[in-house]
Design an enzyme around this catalytic site. Structure first.
Site, PDB file in Angstrom:
ATOM      1  N   HIS A 142       0.811  -1.214   0.000  1.00  0.00           N
ATOM      2  CA  HIS A 142       0.000   0.000   0.000  1.00  0.00           C
ATOM      3  C   HIS A 142       0.851   1.273   0.000  1.00  0.00           C
ATOM      4  O   HIS A 142       1.875   1.362   0.663  1.00  0.00           O
ATOM      5  CB  HIS A 142      -0.931   0.009   1.214  1.00  0.00           C
ATOM      6  CG  HIS A 142      -0.194   0.071   2.525  1.00  0.00           C
ATOM      7  ND1 HIS A 142       0.187   1.247   3.122  1.00  0.00           N
ATOM      8  CD2 HIS A 142       0.250  -0.905   3.354  1.00  0.00           C
ATOM      9  CE1 HIS A 142       0.813   1.009   4.259  1.00  0.00           C
ATOM     10  NE2 HIS A 142       0.868  -0.305   4.424  1.00  0.00           N
ATOM     11  N   ASP A 143       0.409   2.234  -0.788  1.00  0.00           N
ATOM     12  CA  ASP A 143       0.967   3.592  -0.800  1.00  0.00           C
ATOM     13  C   ASP A 143       2.406   3.673  -1.296  1.00  0.00           C
ATOM     14  O   ASP A 143       3.069   4.694  -1.114  1.00  0.00           O
ATOM     15  CB  ASP A 143       0.862   4.235   0.587  1.00  0.00           C
ATOM     16  CG  ASP A 143      -0.570   4.287   1.097  1.00  0.00           C
ATOM     17  OD1 ASP A 143      -1.383   4.997   0.489  1.00  0.00           O
ATOM     18  OD2 ASP A 143      -0.875   3.601   2.097  1.00  0.00           O
ATOM     19  N   GLY A 199       4.982  -1.131   2.882  1.00  0.00           N
ATOM     20  CA  GLY A 199       4.171   0.053   2.675  1.00  0.00           C
ATOM     21  C   GLY A 199       4.972   1.337   2.588  1.00  0.00           C
ATOM     22  O   GLY A 199       5.976   1.526   3.275  1.00  0.00           O
TER      23      GLY A 199
END
Length: 260
Positions: free
Chosen positions: A118-119, A136
């Site tokens: 994520h991200d 992440g």
């Protein structure tokens, strides 16, 4: 495409010339641009955005829910840039409230079994070799090459035009233009071959080498060395990129290999 063997949500927006292999699932809130080729057994989940000419090989999963306990189901994206290739069983999770999106840039190659959490922000022309795992909010700058089986700690920043050995354990930032190898991961020189292939002149490569000599081998600590380079080396794009990267490296940068 034989529609009997694919599952496409009617709300997905898919360009007319996209090729989709059998047993692939495409969910709602998905956009796929022209010229894309989607292999068999691919899963493209809500929030996925594929640009033009993207190639996705068998077993890949795009837009999966983040593996982050802070995620609360917010509406986020997983963006794949034009011309990027995702090989077999690659996973790209969508973003969280932290950044709202995970981005893989243009003309990247993400090899089989790699994971982008994520991200993460992956810039253009990056190569991520087989089975590498990015935690992440990792950022990887343009034209970086990450060796197979590398493990990159959350929040790390990987600089432009670097070459990283396979099996690297990365818990510090890796500044631009360098080779990163050994254990613990260390600065082992400049990525000379990569820079030559990308059109950097001998004079420019020598300038970058001198900057890193002063940073790593002048007897100064990193903070002192950065200020010394700023005061003594002519201002160039490359100098400023290196200094700005190091100054913003909250995790610190990899150290020079000592040979011990």
């Amino acid at each position: 495409m034989d529609e009997r063997f694919v599952s496409i949500n009617p709300d997905a927006r898919i360009a007319e010339d996209v090729v989709i292999g059998p047993f692939t699932t495409i969910a709602e809130n998905v956009e796929i641009g022209p010229g894309c080729r989607i292999g068999s057994n691919v899963t493209i989940l809500p929030g996925s955005r594929l640009g033009s000419g993207v190639i996705v090989h068998s077993g890949a999963v795009i837009g999966g829910i983040p593996q982050d306990l802070k995620f609360r189901g917010e509406n986020t994206l997983a963006i794949i840039g034009d011309g990027t290739v995702l090989r077999e069983c690659v996973t790209v999770n969508r973003g969280t409230a932290a950044k709202g999106q995970t981005v893989v840039g243009r003309n990247c190659l993400v090899m089989a079994y790699s994971h982008i959490a994520h991200d993460c922000i992956i810039h253009d022309n990056v190569i991520i070799s087989n089975a590498s795992q990015l935690a992440g909010e990792v950022e990887v700058d343009d034209s970086a090459i990450i060796g197979g089986g590398s493990l990159i700690h959350q929040f790390c920043h990987i600089g432009a035009h670097i070459m990283m050995q396979g099996g690297a354990l990365v818990n510090k930032d890796v500044p631009p233009f360098v080779k990163a190898a050994r254990e613990p991961l260390s600065y082992t020189g400049i990525n000379v071959i990569g820079l030559r292939r990308r059109g950097y002149s001998a004079d420019k490569i020598a300038e970058i080498e001198e900057i890193y000599r002063l940073i790593y081998n002048s007897g100064r600590n990193i903070t002192e060395a950065v200020e010394y380079v700023a005061q003594t080396m002519p201002q160039t794009d490359e100098r400023d990129l290196i200094l700005d990267f190091i100054r913003k490296a909250d995790r610190g940068i990899i150290r020079c290999y000592s040979g011990v």
